[in-house]
Design a protein around this motif. Structure first.
Motif, PDB file in Angstrom:
ATOM      1  N   ALA A 222     -10.188   5.866  -8.646  1.00  0.00           N
ATOM      2  CA  ALA A 222      -9.247   5.075  -7.837  1.00  0.00           C
ATOM      3  C   ALA A 222      -9.076   3.703  -8.423  1.00  0.00           C
TER       4      ALA A 222
ATOM      5  N   TYR B 168      -6.827   4.837   3.468  1.00  0.00           N
ATOM      6  CA  TYR B 168      -5.942   3.831   4.042  1.00  0.00           C
ATOM      7  C   TYR B 168      -6.416   3.555   5.458  1.00  0.00           C
TER       8      TYR B 168
ATOM      9  N   ARG C 273      -8.132   7.676  -2.245  1.00  0.00           N
ATOM     10  CA  ARG C 273      -8.262   6.411  -1.537  1.00  0.00           C
ATOM     11  C   ARG C 273      -8.341   6.683  -0.051  1.00  0.00           C
TER      12      ARG C 273
ATOM     13  N   THR D 122       0.816  -1.224   0.000  1.00  0.00           N
ATOM     14  CA  THR D 122       0.000   0.000   0.000  1.00  0.00           C
ATOM     15  C   THR D 122       0.844   1.265   0.000  1.00  0.00           C
TER      16      THR D 122
ATOM     17  N   VAL E 215      -6.222  -0.492   1.654  1.00  0.00           N
ATOM     18  CA  VAL E 215      -6.726   0.715   1.030  1.00  0.00           C
ATOM     19  C   VAL E 215      -8.066   0.427   0.362  1.00  0.00           C
ATOM     20  N   SER E 216      -8.886   1.464   0.299  1.00  0.00           N
ATOM     21  CA  SER E 216     -10.171   1.401  -0.373  1.00  0.00           C
ATOM     22  C   SER E 216     -10.271   2.619  -1.281  1.00  0.00           C
ATOM     23  N   PRO E 217     -10.757   2.421  -2.499  1.00  0.00           N
ATOM     24  CA  PRO E 217     -10.913   3.570  -3.398  1.00  0.00           C
ATOM     25  C   PRO E 217     -12.004   4.501  -2.908  1.00  0.00           C
TER      26      PRO E 217
END
Length: 172
Positions: free
Chosen positions: A172, A158, A156, A38, A165-167
């Motif tokens: 993203a 974190y 994103r 990440t 991580v997520s968009p």
């Protein structure tokens, strides 16, 4: 503790990663040593204990409307004397407005980091953590005298607890 971050276009990301590599090769602290998948150059806009209900969707809408966003880097600097070595981001009105909108979405959240509050936030891309102020001149030489530019192309979040991580948004 989730963050809200902007990530760089591939060319600017490579420029920052090359600076990380030069710092590491010189034996200085560098984020090049963080090999977690990440880890990538990013601009942190906020961090909170947890997102309020609906915040991720509202943030995604903000980023879908605002990105890509031009970015111009400024000086390499050590924040607070013996802390992160950063490449300062020269804020423009669109970045400042986006930051204020992110802050508004997260207003109900607990555990907001005061360093990310409007008026206090210092936009930057981190080069190293726990850097010594007396190595700043060498770091500036190694990072490069150029003031690179590019775009923030995606957002994103974190999650420091799960290291995932997520968009935030379609880009993203």
């Amino acid at each position: 503790m989730p963050t809200v971050e902007l990530v760089c276009d591939p060319r600017l990301e490579e420029t920052v990663r090359a600076a990380w590599d030069r710092l590491a090769a010189a034996g200085l602290p560098s984020l090049a040593r963080n090999t977690h998948p990440t880890n990538r150059p990013h601009l942190t806009m906020a961090s909170v204990d947890r997102f309020p209900p609906g915040a991720a969707e509202r943030l995604a809408d903000l980023f879908d409307a605002a990105l890509p966003l031009p970015v111009h880097l400024g000086r390499v600097e050590v924040l607070d004397g013996s802390a992160p070595l950063v490449w300062l981001v020269r804020p423009d009105p669109r970045l400042t407005a986006l930051h204020e909108a992110v802050d508004e979405v997260l207003t109900p959240a607990g555990g907001r980091n005061p360093w990310h509050a409007p008026g206090r936030w210092i936009p930057h891309l981190s080069l190293a953590l726990r850097f010594r102020h007396h190595d700043r001149r060498l770091a500036r030489v190694l990072a490069g005298a150029d003031r690179p530019s590019g775009e923030f192309v995606a957002a994103r979040s974190y999650d420091g607890d799960t290291r995932t991580v997520s968009p935030l948004g379609a880009a993203a």
